[in-house]
Design a protein around this motif. Structure first.
Motif, PDB file in Angstrom:
ATOM      1  N   HIS A 107      -3.096  10.052  -8.378  1.00 14.50           N
ATOM      2  CA  HIS A 107      -2.456  10.412  -7.109  1.00 14.50           C
ATOM      3  C   HIS A 107      -3.502  10.833  -6.074  1.00 14.50           C
ATOM      4  CE1 HIS A 107       0.703  11.818  -4.476  1.00 14.50           C
ATOM      5  NE2 HIS A 107       0.086  12.989  -4.372  1.00 14.50           N
ATOM      6  N   LEU A 147       1.737   1.933  -3.558  1.00 15.66           N
ATOM      7  CA  LEU A 147       0.587   2.383  -4.350  1.00 15.66           C
ATOM      8  C   LEU A 147       0.303   3.868  -4.167  1.00 15.66           C
ATOM      9  CD1 LEU A 147      -1.942  -0.572  -4.010  1.00 15.66           C
ATOM     10  CD2 LEU A 147      -0.714   0.155  -6.054  1.00 15.66           C
ATOM     11  N   LYS A 148       0.705   4.433  -3.034  1.00 19.92           N
ATOM     12  CA  LYS A 148       0.486   5.861  -2.807  1.00 19.92           C
ATOM     13  C   LYS A 148       1.289   6.711  -3.776  1.00 19.92           C
ATOM     14  CE  LYS A 148       0.252   7.459   1.330  1.00 19.92           C
ATOM     15  NZ  LYS A 148       0.545   7.773   2.743  1.00 19.92           N
ATOM     16  N   TYR A 149       2.373   6.169  -4.321  1.00 24.79           N
ATOM     17  CA  TYR A 149       3.255   6.941  -5.175  1.00 24.79           C
ATOM     18  C   TYR A 149       3.087   6.647  -6.663  1.00 24.79           C
ATOM     19  CZ  TYR A 149       5.471   8.012  -0.774  1.00 24.79           C
ATOM     20  OH  TYR A 149       5.696   8.429   0.511  1.00 24.79           O
ATOM     21  N   ASN A 194       0.826  -1.208   0.000  1.00 26.48           N
ATOM     22  CA  ASN A 194       0.000   0.000   0.000  1.00 26.48           C
ATOM     23  C   ASN A 194       0.859   1.255   0.000  1.00 26.48           C
ATOM     24  OD1 ASN A 194      -2.316  -1.459  -0.013  1.00 26.48           O
ATOM     25  ND2 ASN A 194      -2.703  -1.288   2.169  1.00 26.48           N
ATOM     26  N   GLU A 195       2.027   1.184   0.621  1.00 22.64           N
ATOM     27  CA  GLU A 195       2.924   2.350   0.639  1.00 22.64           C
ATOM     28  C   GLU A 195       3.413   2.665  -0.771  1.00 22.64           C
ATOM     29  OE1 GLU A 195       4.349   5.477   2.594  1.00 22.64           O
ATOM     30  OE2 GLU A 195       3.234   3.864   3.537  1.00 22.64           O
ATOM     31  N   LEU A 228      -5.775   7.587  -5.152  1.00 22.57           N
ATOM     32  CA  LEU A 228      -5.107   6.569  -4.335  1.00 22.57           C
ATOM     33  C   LEU A 228      -4.737   7.094  -2.961  1.00 22.57           C
ATOM     34  CD1 LEU A 228      -2.852   4.728  -6.927  1.00 22.57           C
ATOM     35  CD2 LEU A 228      -4.991   3.952  -5.908  1.00 22.57           C
ATOM     36  N   ASN A 229      -4.406   8.363  -2.833  1.00 18.60           N
ATOM     37  CA  ASN A 229      -4.108   8.898  -1.508  1.00 18.60           C
ATOM     38  C   ASN A 229      -5.345   8.958  -0.635  1.00 18.60           C
ATOM     39  OD1 ASN A 229      -1.360   9.198  -1.444  1.00 18.60           O
ATOM     40  ND2 ASN A 229      -1.409  11.198  -2.423  1.00 18.60           N
ATOM     41  N   LYS A 230      -6.499   9.233  -1.224  1.00 21.62           N
ATOM     42  CA  LYS A 230      -7.733   9.225  -0.439  1.00 21.62           C
ATOM     43  C   LYS A 230      -8.124   7.791  -0.053  1.00 21.62           C
ATOM     44  CE  LYS A 230      -9.777  13.458  -2.041  1.00 21.62           C
ATOM     45  NZ  LYS A 230     -10.642  14.176  -1.134  1.00 21.62           N
ATOM     46  N   LYS A 231      -7.878   6.839  -0.953  1.00 25.54           N
ATOM     47  CA  LYS A 231      -8.279   5.460  -0.703  1.00 25.54           C
ATOM     48  C   LYS A 231      -7.395   4.789   0.352  1.00 25.54           C
ATOM     49  CE  LYS A 231      -9.324   1.160  -2.996  1.00 25.54           C
ATOM     50  NZ  LYS A 231      -9.474   0.425  -4.224  1.00 25.54           N
ATOM     51  N   PHE A 232      -6.088   5.029   0.310  1.00 27.21           N
ATOM     52  CA  PHE A 232      -5.158   4.335   1.198  1.00 27.21           C
ATOM     53  C   PHE A 232      -4.714   5.198   2.379  1.00 27.21           C
ATOM     54  CE2 PHE A 232      -4.484   1.973  -2.796  1.00 27.21           C
ATOM     55  CZ  PHE A 232      -4.862   0.736  -2.329  1.00 27.21           C
ATOM     56  N   GLU A 233      -5.399   6.260   2.665  1.00 34.71           N
ATOM     57  CA  GLU A 233      -5.018   7.114   3.780  1.00 34.71           C
ATOM     58  C   GLU A 233      -5.500   6.603   5.100  1.00 34.71           C
ATOM     59  OE1 GLU A 233      -6.453  11.341   4.305  1.00 34.71           O
ATOM     60  OE2 GLU A 233      -4.545  11.540   3.214  1.00 34.71           O
TER      61      GLU A 233
END
Length: 56
Positions: A48, A5-7, A2-3, A51-56
């Motif tokens: 970006h 995927l944030k990038y 997941n880390e 994915l940041n909203k999904k994996f936050e």
């Protein structure tokens, strides 16, 4: 995982910038390259954010 995927969105955005920068520096700009670069930058921006909203 997941880390990483944030990038992904930022990586897509940087690839779009490279698609625009390399032909500019070599002097071979075409409309197709401009459109591909634009698409990658816009897609990278939205990926970006999503994915940041999904994996936050």
């Amino acid at each position: 995982m997941n880390e990483l995927l944030k990038y992904v969105g930022a990586i897509i955005l940087l690839v779009g910038v490279l698609v625009l920068a390399v032909p500019f520096l070599s002097g071979g700009m075409t409309n197709a390259l401009l459109l591909v670069g634009l698409f990658l930058i816009i897609a990278g921006f939205f990926v970006h954010i999503f994915l940041n909203k999904k994996f936050e």
